[in-house]
Scaffold this motif. Sequence first.
Motif, PDB file in Angstrom:
ATOM      1  N   THR A 176       0.838  -1.203   0.000  1.00  0.00           N
ATOM      2  CA  THR A 176       0.000   0.000   0.000  1.00  0.00           C
ATOM      3  C   THR A 176       0.872   1.251   0.000  1.00  0.00           C
ATOM      4  O   THR A 176       0.610   2.212  -0.729  1.00  0.00           O
ATOM      5  CB  THR A 176      -0.926   0.015   1.225  1.00  0.00           C
ATOM      6  N   LEU A 177       1.926   1.223   0.794  1.00  0.00           N
ATOM      7  CA  LEU A 177       2.845   2.355   0.835  1.00  0.00           C
ATOM      8  C   LEU A 177       3.498   2.569  -0.528  1.00  0.00           C
ATOM      9  O   LEU A 177       3.623   3.702  -0.998  1.00  0.00           O
ATOM     10  CB  LEU A 177       3.900   2.118   1.913  1.00  0.00           C
ATOM     11  N   MET A 178       3.916   1.480  -1.185  1.00  0.00           N
ATOM     12  CA  MET A 178       4.522   1.615  -2.500  1.00  0.00           C
ATOM     13  C   MET A 178       3.544   2.213  -3.507  1.00  0.00           C
ATOM     14  O   MET A 178       3.904   3.049  -4.338  1.00  0.00           O
ATOM     15  CB  MET A 178       5.025   0.273  -3.021  1.00  0.00           C
ATOM     16  N   ASN A 179       2.285   1.793  -3.438  1.00  0.00           N
ATOM     17  CA  ASN A 179       1.280   2.334  -4.350  1.00  0.00           C
ATOM     18  C   ASN A 179       1.081   3.831  -4.151  1.00  0.00           C
ATOM     19  O   ASN A 179       0.855   4.578  -5.113  1.00  0.00           O
ATOM     20  CB  ASN A 179      -0.045   1.595  -4.168  1.00  0.00           C
ATOM     21  N   LEU A 180       1.168   4.286  -2.910  1.00  0.00           N
ATOM     22  CA  LEU A 180       1.042   5.720  -2.636  1.00  0.00           C
ATOM     23  C   LEU A 180       2.273   6.478  -3.152  1.00  0.00           C
ATOM     24  O   LEU A 180       2.140   7.554  -3.742  1.00  0.00           O
ATOM     25  CB  LEU A 180       0.871   5.962  -1.142  1.00  0.00           C
ATOM     26  N   ILE A 181       3.455   5.908  -2.940  1.00  0.00           N
ATOM     27  CA  ILE A 181       4.679   6.550  -3.433  1.00  0.00           C
ATOM     28  C   ILE A 181       4.655   6.623  -4.961  1.00  0.00           C
ATOM     29  O   ILE A 181       5.055   7.616  -5.562  1.00  0.00           O
ATOM     30  CB  ILE A 181       5.918   5.775  -2.949  1.00  0.00           C
ATOM     31  N   GLY A 182       4.146   5.564  -5.592  1.00  0.00           N
ATOM     32  CA  GLY A 182       4.140   5.482  -7.038  1.00  0.00           C
ATOM     33  C   GLY A 182       2.968   6.155  -7.721  1.00  0.00           C
ATOM     34  O   GLY A 182       2.774   5.982  -8.936  1.00  0.00           O
ATOM     35  N   CYS A 183       2.179   6.897  -6.980  1.00  0.00           N
ATOM     36  CA  CYS A 183       1.014   7.620  -7.533  1.00  0.00           C
ATOM     37  C   CYS A 183      -0.017   6.667  -8.138  1.00  0.00           C
ATOM     38  O   CYS A 183      -0.753   7.030  -9.062  1.00  0.00           O
ATOM     39  CB  CYS A 183       1.457   8.637  -8.592  1.00  0.00           C
ATOM     40  N   SER A 223      -5.016  10.932   4.258  1.00  0.00           N
ATOM     41  CA  SER A 223      -4.539  12.227   4.764  1.00  0.00           C
ATOM     42  C   SER A 223      -3.023  12.227   4.699  1.00  0.00           C
ATOM     43  O   SER A 223      -2.382  11.190   4.504  1.00  0.00           O
ATOM     44  CB  SER A 223      -5.020  12.464   6.201  1.00  0.00           C
ATOM     45  N   GLY A 224      -2.449  13.404   4.847  1.00  0.00           N
ATOM     46  CA  GLY A 224      -1.007  13.540   4.770  1.00  0.00           C
ATOM     47  C   GLY A 224      -0.580  14.164   3.449  1.00  0.00           C
ATOM     48  O   GLY A 224      -1.409  14.500   2.602  1.00  0.00           O
ATOM     49  N   LYS A 225       0.711  14.323   3.284  1.00  0.00           N
ATOM     50  CA  LYS A 225       1.241  15.028   2.119  1.00  0.00           C
ATOM     51  C   LYS A 225       2.353  14.220   1.470  1.00  0.00           C
ATOM     52  O   LYS A 225       3.221  13.668   2.151  1.00  0.00           O
ATOM     53  CB  LYS A 225       1.770  16.400   2.537  1.00  0.00           C
ATOM     54  N   ARG A 226       2.322  14.174   0.128  1.00  0.00           N
ATOM     55  CA  ARG A 226       3.381  13.548  -0.668  1.00  0.00           C
ATOM     56  C   ARG A 226       4.003  14.612  -1.578  1.00  0.00           C
ATOM     57  O   ARG A 226       3.279  15.307  -2.286  1.00  0.00           O
ATOM     58  CB  ARG A 226       2.827  12.427  -1.535  1.00  0.00           C
ATOM     59  N   ILE A 227       5.317  14.698  -1.574  1.00  0.00           N
ATOM     60  CA  ILE A 227       6.024  15.652  -2.421  1.00  0.00           C
ATOM     61  C   ILE A 227       7.075  14.887  -3.218  1.00  0.00           C
ATOM     62  O   ILE A 227       7.950  14.230  -2.640  1.00  0.00           O
ATOM     63  CB  ILE A 227       6.674  16.762  -1.585  1.00  0.00           C
ATOM     64  N   LEU A 228       6.985  14.951  -4.528  1.00  0.00           N
ATOM     65  CA  LEU A 228       7.914  14.273  -5.417  1.00  0.00           C
ATOM     66  C   LEU A 228       8.670  15.312  -6.236  1.00  0.00           C
ATOM     67  O   LEU A 228       8.055  16.105  -6.952  1.00  0.00           O
ATOM     68  CB  LEU A 228       7.161  13.319  -6.352  1.00  0.00           C
ATOM     69  N   ASP A 256      -0.800  16.156  -3.999  1.00  0.00           N
ATOM     70  CA  ASP A 256      -2.211  16.217  -3.593  1.00  0.00           C
ATOM     71  C   ASP A 256      -2.987  17.141  -4.513  1.00  0.00           C
ATOM     72  O   ASP A 256      -2.572  18.260  -4.812  1.00  0.00           O
ATOM     73  CB  ASP A 256      -2.335  16.699  -2.150  1.00  0.00           C
ATOM     74  N   GLY A 257      -4.130  16.664  -4.964  1.00  0.00           N
ATOM     75  CA  GLY A 257      -4.997  17.482  -5.790  1.00  0.00           C
ATOM     76  C   GLY A 257      -4.688  17.457  -7.269  1.00  0.00           C
ATOM     77  O   GLY A 257      -5.399  18.082  -8.062  1.00  0.00           O
ATOM     78  N   LEU A 258      -3.631  16.746  -7.676  1.00  0.00           N
ATOM     79  CA  LEU A 258      -3.323  16.664  -9.103  1.00  0.00           C
ATOM     80  C   LEU A 258      -4.351  15.786  -9.804  1.00  0.00           C
ATOM     81  O   LEU A 258      -4.822  14.786  -9.253  1.00  0.00           O
ATOM     82  CB  LEU A 258      -1.922  16.089  -9.319  1.00  0.00           C
ATOM     83  N   ASN A 259      -4.680  16.129 -11.046  1.00  0.00           N
ATOM     84  CA  ASN A 259      -5.669  15.325 -11.776  1.00  0.00           C
ATOM     85  C   ASN A 259      -5.017  14.053 -12.322  1.00  0.00           C
ATOM     86  O   ASN A 259      -3.793  13.876 -12.288  1.00  0.00           O
ATOM     87  CB  ASN A 259      -6.333  16.139 -12.895  1.00  0.00           C
ATOM     88  N   ASP A 260      -5.854  13.155 -12.833  1.00  0.00           N
ATOM     89  CA  ASP A 260      -5.368  11.848 -13.279  1.00  0.00           C
ATOM     90  C   ASP A 260      -4.355  11.968 -14.402  1.00  0.00           C
ATOM     91  O   ASP A 260      -3.386  11.197 -14.457  1.00  0.00           O
ATOM     92  CB  ASP A 260      -6.548  10.976 -13.728  1.00  0.00           C
ATOM     93  N   ASN A 261      -4.557  12.905 -15.303  1.00  0.00           N
ATOM     94  CA  ASN A 261      -3.624  13.063 -16.418  1.00  0.00           C
ATOM     95  C   ASN A 261      -2.239  13.480 -15.934  1.00  0.00           C
ATOM     96  O   ASN A 261      -1.217  12.967 -16.415  1.00  0.00           O
ATOM     97  CB  ASN A 261      -4.161  14.086 -17.431  1.00  0.00           C
ATOM     98  N   ARG A 262      -2.197  14.418 -14.990  1.00  0.00           N
ATOM     99  CA  ARG A 262      -0.906  14.863 -14.464  1.00  0.00           C
ATOM    100  C   ARG A 262      -0.219  13.746 -13.696  1.00  0.00           C
ATOM    101  O   ARG A 262       0.997  13.560 -13.789  1.00  0.00           O
ATOM    102  CB  ARG A 262      -1.104  16.098 -13.570  1.00  0.00           C
TER     103      ARG A 262
END
Length: 225
Positions: free
Chosen positions: A47-54, A60-65, A71-77
Motif C-alpha cells: 500500500t505504501l509503495m502504491n502511494l509513493i508510485g502515484c 490524509s497527509g502530504k506527498r512531495i515528489l 495532492d490534488g493533481l488530476n489523473d492526467n498529471r
Amino acid sequence: MVLELRDICKDYVRGKMRVPVLHHIDLNVEEGEYIAIMGPSGSGKTTLMNLIGCLDVPTSGKRILQGEDLDGLNDNRLADLRNRQIGFVFQSADLLPGMTALENVALPLTYRGTKKKERLSRARAMLERVGLADRMDHKPNQLSGGQCQRVAIARAMVGNPSLLLADEPTGALDSQSGEQVMELFRDLNESGVTIIMITHSPEVAACAQKTYLIRDGRIQAGGAR
C-alpha cells in the motif's frame, strides 16, 4: 530531496467499516539513496509503495515528489508523473508477450511521444546496460525468468526516472537469478539512481543503504548500514 512523505495515513472503506492500513508515515528519500522497506505480508508495505508510485492516494497527509505536491493533481498529471518520474519493477516482469525485449523496453517512450528512432536507440542502450545486448529480438517466452526481470528493469529505467520503485523484484526468481538482479540494482544505485525496494527478505534488504521496518501500518525503525 526526491521524495517526502509527511504524516501519511491510508484507510480503506469496506461496506460500512473503515479499515486503517497506514498510520502517520513519515519518510524522506534523498537523491542517490538506496532504501529498503521490509515487512511481513499484511504490514502495509505494498500500500505504501502504491502511494509513493502515484497508483493510489492517501486518506490524509502530504506527498512531495521532486518538489511537487502530489495532492490534488488530476489523473492526467499523475499519469504523466508516473511515466516521467517513476520507474516500476514488480515481482512479475509483466512483459507484453507479443513484443520483443527491445519493443517492451521502448514502450514507455512511445507513450511520451518520443520518435521511433530515438526510443529504439535508448531501449538498445538500456538492454546493453543490463547485459542483454544479444537478446533484444527475443520475445518473453524465449527468455529466462531472470532475463525477463532484467528487461523489466531496463523498461523502468529507459525514461531516466527520478525514482526506481521495486516491489519484491526477486520473489519469483531462483537464487542465482535473484543475485544477478540484485547486483544490477547495486550497479544502478552506484551510478546515481535513487531506489526504494519493497521486500520481506532480510537478504534483499541487506543490499540497501538504509532499511525501514514496517509492521501493522507503522514504520517502526530505520537507519543506515
